[in-house]
Design an enzyme around this catalytic site. Structure first.
Site, PDB file in Angstrom:
ATOM      1  N   ASP A  69      -0.310  14.170  14.065  1.00 44.33           N
ATOM      2  CA  ASP A  69      -0.119  14.139  12.606  1.00 44.33           C
ATOM      3  C   ASP A  69      -1.462  14.171  11.885  1.00 44.33           C
ATOM      4  O   ASP A  69      -1.744  13.335  11.019  1.00 44.33           O
ATOM      5  CB  ASP A  69       0.681  12.899  12.205  1.00 44.33           C
ATOM      6  N   GLY A 101       9.423   5.021   4.109  1.00 46.45           N
ATOM      7  CA  GLY A 101      10.683   5.750   4.152  1.00 46.45           C
ATOM      8  C   GLY A 101      11.895   4.904   4.454  1.00 46.45           C
ATOM      9  O   GLY A 101      12.824   5.345   5.116  1.00 46.45           O
ATOM     10  N   GLY A 102      11.934   3.668   3.966  1.00 45.86           N
ATOM     11  CA  GLY A 102      13.120   2.840   4.135  1.00 45.86           C
ATOM     12  C   GLY A 102      13.092   1.948   5.350  1.00 45.86           C
ATOM     13  O   GLY A 102      13.914   1.037   5.478  1.00 45.86           O
ATOM     14  N   PHE A 103      12.182   2.169   6.305  1.00 42.09           N
ATOM     15  CA  PHE A 103      12.123   1.350   7.516  1.00 42.09           C
ATOM     16  C   PHE A 103      11.136   0.193   7.375  1.00 42.09           C
ATOM     17  O   PHE A 103      11.033  -0.645   8.256  1.00 42.09           O
ATOM     18  CB  PHE A 103      11.728   2.203   8.717  1.00 42.09           C
ATOM     19  N   GLY A 104      10.392   0.148   6.301  1.00 43.67           N
ATOM     20  CA  GLY A 104       9.415  -0.903   6.117  1.00 43.67           C
ATOM     21  C   GLY A 104       8.332  -0.466   5.158  1.00 43.67           C
ATOM     22  O   GLY A 104       8.455   0.557   4.476  1.00 43.67           O
ATOM     23  N   LYS A 141       1.377  -3.208   8.991  1.00 40.21           N
ATOM     24  CA  LYS A 141       2.507  -2.277   8.945  1.00 40.21           C
ATOM     25  C   LYS A 141       3.761  -3.032   9.371  1.00 40.21           C
ATOM     26  O   LYS A 141       3.758  -3.739  10.383  1.00 40.21           O
ATOM     27  CB  LYS A 141       2.271  -1.073   9.855  1.00 40.21           C
ATOM     28  N   THR A 163       3.783  -0.747   4.278  1.00 42.04           N
ATOM     29  CA  THR A 163       2.424  -1.058   4.712  1.00 42.04           C
ATOM     30  C   THR A 163       1.773  -1.899   3.624  1.00 42.04           C
ATOM     31  O   THR A 163       1.854  -1.553   2.436  1.00 42.04           O
ATOM     32  CB  THR A 163       1.612   0.233   4.956  1.00 42.04           C
ATOM     33  N   LEU A 197       0.828  -1.210   0.000  1.00 42.38           N
ATOM     34  CA  LEU A 197       0.000   0.000   0.000  1.00 42.38           C
ATOM     35  C   LEU A 197       0.860   1.257   0.000  1.00 42.38           C
ATOM     36  O   LEU A 197       0.558   2.229  -0.681  1.00 42.38           O
ATOM     37  CB  LEU A 197      -0.920   0.013   1.231  1.00 42.38           C
TER      38      LEU A 197
END
Length: 685
Positions: free
Chosen positions: A165, A46-49, A67, A51, A42
C-alpha cells in the site's frame, strides 16, 4: 480532555473528570492499559476502529499513535479478516521497527473487547498533505524522494515483506530531520512461495496498486515499486492515480507523460516509466535495479539549476490530421524556435501554441461550423477580467460550488477540522465581501455536490454517505434527509419551478423526487456505471445524464422514459449542462474535450479543444453566449458558444478546478478547486 473510544461517537472529546461520554454515553477510559492517554482522533478506519494521537505516561508523556480495532460483526468474514490483518501489522512492526524510518511497535494488547496497537509517533506531515500545501514537486525533489524511500523498500523486501500500500498518505516527512518514514503496514504480507502461487484477496489502494495485486491478490517486490512510481507521478503532476483509475482503469499508465507540467530529464523519465509498467514482467523487479538506473546517471546527467537539458521531451503531441501539413509544419517550427529561444519555459509556450492551433483546427472540422462562418456571429471580447477575491476556509478540496439566484451568496462543500476531527461541511459566503456567513454540518462523509433551488429558498447537498439533505437556505436549518440510493450521490439538479429534484448516484441509477415533500417519484435505470452528472432543461421536460459508462442519456423527465442515448464519447463523461434557452447540451469527458449537442435532435454541433487535462465542470452564462469550463489542468476557459472559439483562459488555481458557476448577472464567475480555495473572477464585457 478525555477522548471517547467508541469508534462510532460523533463528538468523542470530553472535559476532564467526566465518567461517561457526553455524546454517546460510553464509559470513558482515562488511561489505556494504565499507561496510554488518548488525546484525539487522527483518522477513522472505515467502521472497524480509529487511529488516535496519544501520550505514553511511562515515557514522560511522549507522543505515540494508537490504532484501534473494534469489530462490529462478530464471527463474520470481514471481522475475522480485519483481526488477522491487525495481528499481522503488529508482527510486521515488531520485525521492521528497528529501521530508523519505520515506526517501532510499543505495545499490542486487548482491552474491553477491542484490539490496540501502539506505535512510535512520527512528527510530520504525510506527502499528500505536503502536496496540497506545496502544490508541486520538481524533478530534483522526486529524485531525492526516490533515493530516500528505495533503501526502506530494500530493507523490508530483504526481510521478505511486501508493503502492498505504497501511496503519499503512507509516507511521512519527519520534521526533525526531513527524512521520509514509511507507515501503515496493515496491508503488508510475508513474501513466500505460497504467496506467489496462490491467488489471494485483493488489497491495496486502487490507482497505486498494480494489476496483479488488485486483480489476482498477488504481491511481489515489483508491486511495491509500482506504488512508488504512482506516488512519484502524483507528486509530479498533482493528478491522483485513484481518480484516474476510477475513470479509466490502468489506461493512464501508458500516457502518464501527458499529465506533466514540464518534461523530465531522460534518466528520471526512464525510471518512472519502468516503475509504472502495467505488465509486471516489464517492470523493475527489485530496488537494486532501480538504484542502478537512477544513482550513477543522476549524478552525471542533471543540468545545473536554471539550465535546460537541451533535449526534446518524450511527451507526445496530440494527433493532427494529415490533411493540414502546413499547420503541422507551423507547430514543429514554433517548437524549434521556442526550444532555443526560451530555455526551460519553451515547453509551456509550445503547449499553448499547440492547443490553440489544435482548437482552431477542430473548429474548422466541426459539424455546423460553416453556418457559423457564413453567418459571421460577433466575436465576444471581455474588456477587463480580474481575480476579485480568493476565499479560504475549507481544510481540504472544495468539491462543489453554487450561487444563489439573487447573486448574493456562494455555497461550497468541502472538509473542515474541528478539535482534531475531520467534518464534512457546507459553507455559505457573501459573494460581495468574501466573508464566511455560516457552516452547515450533518453529512457523515464527503459532500460531493451542492445546488440551490431557482426560487432561492432551498439548498440541497449530496454525499458519499448515500444521502441527500434538504436545507432551508434562509434559516440554514436541515429540513429532511432523503435516503434510497445504495451508493454515493454525486449529481444534483432542480427544475426551474423548484418542485422537482433529480439525483444521480454511483449505484448507476437516477432518482426523481418531489422537492417539497421529499417523496421519491420514480427511479430511472439504464446506465451501466456511475451517474456523475445530471441537467434539467428550462421547461422541465428534458433530463440529461452523464455516466462513467461513456454515454449521455436523454430522458423525458415528466414521464420517466428514455428518449435517446448519445454515444459519441470515447471516455467517461464527467459533466453535462443545458443552455438557458434549452437548445444546447454541453458535455465533457476524460479525453479533455467539450462537446456541444443539439438537445432536440441529439446531433453533435462541434467539439471544443484546448484543455490539456480532464475537463471537470462546465457552466453556461445566463445569456447563453459564454461557456465556462474547469479542468484538472488548473485553468478555467471561457468559450464563445456561437463560434466555438476560446475567448480567454483564467489561471490562478494551483490544483484541479472542480466546479465553475456564473452569477445571474453575468458579472462574476466563481470557481472551486482542490487547492482548498474558491476564487471570484470579475467579468466586464
Amino acid at each position: 480532555m478525555i477522548c471517547c473510544l467508541n469508534p462510532d461517537c460523533l463528538n468523542p472529546l470530553n472535559s476532564n473528570g467526566k465518567k461517561f461520554c457526553q455524546s454517546c454515553s460510553t464509559p470513558l477510559v482515562s488511561l489505556l492499559r494504565n499507561r496510554f492517554r488518548v488525546i484525539r482522533v487522527l483518522s477513522d478506519e472505515g467502521g472497524f476502529g480509529r487511529t488516535y494521537l496519544s501520550e505514553d505516561v511511562d515515557k514522560l508523556n511522549e507522543r505515540c499513535v494508537i490504532k484501534q480495532l473494534a469489530p462490529k460483526f462478530q464471527g463474520t468474514w470481514s471481522q475475522k479478516k480485519a483481526m488477522e490483518l491487525f495481528a499481522e501489522e503488529a508482527q510486521r512492526l515488531q520485525e521492521l521497527g528497528e529501521h530508523p524510518q519505520i515506526p517501532a511497535l510499543l505495545a499490542y494488547f486487548e482491552q474491553d473487547g477491542c484490539l490496540y496497537l501502539v506505535q512510535q509517533f512520527i512528527n510530520g506531515e504525510n506527502l499528500l498533505k505536503e502536496l496540497q500545501q506545496r502544490k508541486a514537486y520538481s524533478a530534483r525533489e522526486i529524485e531525492s524522494i526516490l533515493l530516500d524511500l528505495l533503501p526502506i523498500l530494500k530493507f523490508i523486501h530483504d526481510r521478505k515483506v511486501i508493503h502492498r500500500d505504497i501511496k503519499p498518505e503512507n509516507i511521512i516527512r519527519n520534521k526533525s530531520d526531513g527524512r521520509l518514514n514509511l507507515i501503515d503496514f496493515g496491508s503488508s504480507k510475508q513474501f513466500t512461495a505460497k504467496v506467489q502461487q496462490k491467488n489471494g484477496t485483493s488489497i491495496g489502494s486502487h490507482g497505486y496498486s498494480p494489476l496483479e495485486q488488485i486483480r489476482d491478490g498477488k504481491a511481489f517486490p515489483a508491486s511495491d515499486l509500482f506504488g512508488l512510481g504512482a506516488t512519484c507521478f502524483h507528486l509530479l503532476t498533482g493528478s491522483s492515480p485513484f481518480e484516474l483509475w476510477m475513470e479509466s482503469g490502468y489506461a493512464w499508465v501508458s500516457n502518464w507523460r501527458e499529465y506533466l507540467r514540464s518534461p523530465l530529464n531522460p534518466e528520471l523519465d526512464f525510471v518512472i516509466d519502468k516503475l509504472l509498467k502495467k505488465d509486471i514482467q516489464e517492470r523493475y523487479q527489485s530496488v537494486d535495479e532501480v538504484l542502478r538506473d537512477l544513482t550513477p546517471k543522476q549524478l552525471l546527467a542533471l543540468p545545473p539549476a536554471g539550465k535546460s537539458s537541451g533535449k526534446i521531451p518524450p511527451t507526445k503531441a496530440p494527433y493532427l490530421a494529415k490533411s493540414y501539413p502546413l499547420l503541422r509544419t507551423l507547430i514543429l517550427v514554433s517548437a524549434f524556435i521556442l526550444l532555443f529561444g526560451f530555455g526551460e519555459s519553451w515547453y509551456k509556450h509550445f503547449r499553448r501554441i499547440q492547443t490553440s492551433l489544435s482548437s482552431r483546427l477542430s473548429q474548422y472540422n466541426s459539424p455546423g461550423n460553416n453556418d457559423a462562418v457564413l453567418g459571421q456571429p460577433p466575436k465576444i471580447t471581455l474588456g477587463k477580467v480580474s481575480l476579485a477575491n480568493t476565499l479560504q476556509g475549507h481544510e481540504n478540496s472544495v468539491l462543489s460550488i453554487a450561487i444563489s439566484p439573487d447573486g448574493k451568496t456562494i455555497v461550497s462543500s468541502g472538509d473542515d477540522v474541528y478539535d482534531g476531527l475531520r467534518l464534512h461541511t457546507i459553507k455559505l459566503w457573501n459573494l460581495a465581501t468574501g466573508k464566511e456567513i455560516s457552516t452547515l454540518k450533518g453529512h457523515s462523509d464527503l459532500v460531493n455536490v451542492v445546488v440551490i433551488s431557482p426560487d432561492g429558498k432551498i439548498l440541497v447537498s449530496a454525499s458519499d454517505d448515500n444521502t441527500i439533505k434538504i436545507w432551508n437556505l434562509t434559516t440554514r436549518k436541515q429540513i429532511r434527509t432523503l435516503t434510497g440510493h445504495s451508493d454515493s450521490v454525486h449529481a444534483l439538479a432542480i427544475s426551474a419551478d423548484s418542485e422537482t429534484l433529480v439525483t444521480g448516484s454511483d449505484d448507476n441509477t437516477i432518482k426523481i423526487w418531489n422537492l417539497k415533500t421529499g417523496e421519491e417519484i420514480r427511479t430511472l435505470t439504464g446506465h451501466r456505471f456511475w451517474v456523475r452528472s445530471v441537467a434539467i432543461s428550462p421547461n422541465a421536460v428534458i433530463l440529461a445524464s452523464g455516466s462513467f459508462d461513456k454515454t449521455i442519456k436523454i430522458w423525458n423527465l415528466t414521464k420517466g422514459y428514455p428518449i435517446r442515448t448519445l454515444e459519441g464519447n470515447s471516455q467517461t463523461v464527467t459533466t453535462v449542462a443545458i443552455s438557458p434557452d434549452g437548445k444546447t447540451l454541453a458535455s465533457a469527458n476524460r479525453n479533455r474535450t467539450i462537446k456541444l449537442w443539439n438537445l432536440a435532435t441529439g446531433k453533435e454541433i462541434r467539439t471544443l479543444v484546448g484543455h490539456v487535462n480532464t475537463v471537470t465542470s462546465v457552466a453556461f452564462s445566463a445569456d447563453g453566449k459564454i461557456l465556462a469550463s474547469g479542468s484538472r489542468d488548473r485553468t478555467i476557459k471561457l468559450w464563445n458558444l456561437a463560434t466555438g472559439e476560446e475567448i480567454l483562459t483564467l489561471a490562478g488555481h494551483t490544483n484541479t478546478v472542480t466546479s465553475v458557476s456564473f452569477s445571474p448577472d453575468g458579472q462574476n464567475l466563481v470557481s472551486g478547486s482542490e487547492d482548498n480555495t474558491i476564487k471570484i473572477w470579475r467579468l466586464f464585457q
